[in-house]
Enzyme design. Structure first.
Site, PDB file in Angstrom:
ATOM      1  N   ALA A 126     -21.914  59.690 104.337  1.00 46.79           N
ATOM      2  CA  ALA A 126     -20.943  59.654 103.385  1.00 46.79           C
ATOM      3  C   ALA A 126     -19.675  58.969 103.981  1.00 46.79           C
ATOM      4  O   ALA A 126     -19.041  58.266 103.243  1.00 46.79           O
ATOM      5  CB  ALA A 126     -20.699  60.964 102.935  1.00 46.79           C
ATOM      6  N   GLU A 135     -19.505  56.617 105.877  1.00 45.16           N
ATOM      7  CA  GLU A 135     -19.751  55.034 106.030  1.00 45.16           C
ATOM      8  C   GLU A 135     -19.818  54.640 104.470  1.00 45.16           C
ATOM      9  O   GLU A 135     -19.573  53.240 104.336  1.00 45.16           O
ATOM     10  CB  GLU A 135     -21.008  54.792 106.812  1.00 45.16           C
ATOM     11  N   ALA A 180     -24.398  63.656  99.722  1.00 46.63           N
ATOM     12  CA  ALA A 180     -24.409  65.015  99.638  1.00 46.63           C
ATOM     13  C   ALA A 180     -23.478  65.464 100.879  1.00 46.63           C
ATOM     14  O   ALA A 180     -24.128  65.284 101.655  1.00 46.63           O
ATOM     15  CB  ALA A 180     -25.386  65.994  99.325  1.00 46.63           C
ATOM     16  N   VAL A 181     -22.210  66.251 100.936  1.00 44.63           N
ATOM     17  CA  VAL A 181     -21.834  66.729 101.956  1.00 44.63           C
ATOM     18  C   VAL A 181     -21.576  68.066 101.763  1.00 44.63           C
ATOM     19  O   VAL A 181     -21.170  68.670 101.039  1.00 44.63           O
ATOM     20  CB  VAL A 181     -20.234  66.012 102.296  1.00 44.63           C
ATOM     21  N   HIS A 226     -15.938  69.579 109.978  1.00 44.95           N
ATOM     22  CA  HIS A 226     -16.390  68.389 109.586  1.00 44.95           C
ATOM     23  C   HIS A 226     -16.437  67.908 108.322  1.00 44.95           C
ATOM     24  O   HIS A 226     -16.178  66.762 107.503  1.00 44.95           O
ATOM     25  CB  HIS A 226     -17.681  68.437 110.296  1.00 44.95           C
ATOM     26  N   PHE A 267     -19.000  57.743  91.137  1.00 46.30           N
ATOM     27  CA  PHE A 267     -18.747  58.582  92.489  1.00 46.30           C
ATOM     28  C   PHE A 267     -19.791  59.801  92.211  1.00 46.30           C
ATOM     29  O   PHE A 267     -19.739  60.777  91.441  1.00 46.30           O
ATOM     30  CB  PHE A 267     -17.615  59.339  92.585  1.00 46.30           C
ATOM     31  N   ARG A 323     -27.345  70.852  90.917  1.00 48.03           N
ATOM     32  CA  ARG A 323     -26.544  69.727  90.528  1.00 48.03           C
ATOM     33  C   ARG A 323     -27.366  68.493  90.486  1.00 48.03           C
ATOM     34  O   ARG A 323     -27.003  67.129  90.103  1.00 48.03           O
ATOM     35  CB  ARG A 323     -25.378  69.315  91.229  1.00 48.03           C
TER      36      ARG A 323
END
Length: 172
Positions: A71, A73, A95-96, A103, A128, A142
């Site tokens: 994510a 990058e 997904a983060v 982090h 997004f 989700r």
């Protein structure tokens, strides 16, 4: 509380966009930019995005997939895709998931900020679809098969922005 535009509590007040006119998005060129982390989640987001693109009439031959390491990058990769002039929209999927260290805050915040800056700089619609969640379960919730799949929603938002920018430019 449900309303006229949605039966889902989180969607109260949302007015869905008009359905696409026949052929409206047939020539739209789309880049799908995915991360290599949380592959199961990202693949489910990709399925949702591809379903949306097909339903809105985007020709499969006009859709290209790219993979970024993560994510963090995504903004540089999205900027490169936008700068190339080859795409009418870029849809980012990833997904983060929060962990035990800070982090998450650094990656999620910089990813969203960088993507917004890329879209504004290049004037290319951005979908997004990068989830920022606390648990893997929240991410999976989700990514279901319906239109509330966040990949589907990101693709729909990008196409709606293509439509809106064309209308603003008088090219609708």
């Amino acid at each position: 509380m449900p309303n006229k535009t949605s039966n889902k509590p989180g969607k109260a007040g949302y007015a869905a966009p008009p359905k696409p006119a026949k052929g409206e998005f047939g020539k739209v060129r789309v880049a799908l930019l995915l991360t290599r982390w949380n592959v199961d989640v990202v693949d489910a987001l990709l399925a949702g995005a591809r379903r949306c693109l097909a339903e809105w009439g985007v020709a499969d031959k006009h859709v290209q997939e790219y993979r970024a390491p993560g994510a963090f990058e995504l903004p540089l990769a999205a900027s490169g895709l936008m700068k190339s002039g080859r795409y009418d929209a870029v849809i980012t999927l990833g997904a983060v998931i929060r962990g035990d260290t800070p982090h998450f805050e650094f990656v999620a915040g910089e990813c969203s900020r960088g993507l917004r800056e890329a879209a504004q700089k290049h004037g290319v619609p951005l979908g997004f679809g990068v989830l920022t969640v606390n648990t893997p379960q929240q991410a999976l919730e989700r990514t279901g098969p319906g239109r509330d799949n966040k990949g589907y929603e990101a693709a729909a938002a990008a196409l709606e922005m293509v439509r809106l920018l064309r209308a603003i430019a008088g090219k609708s």
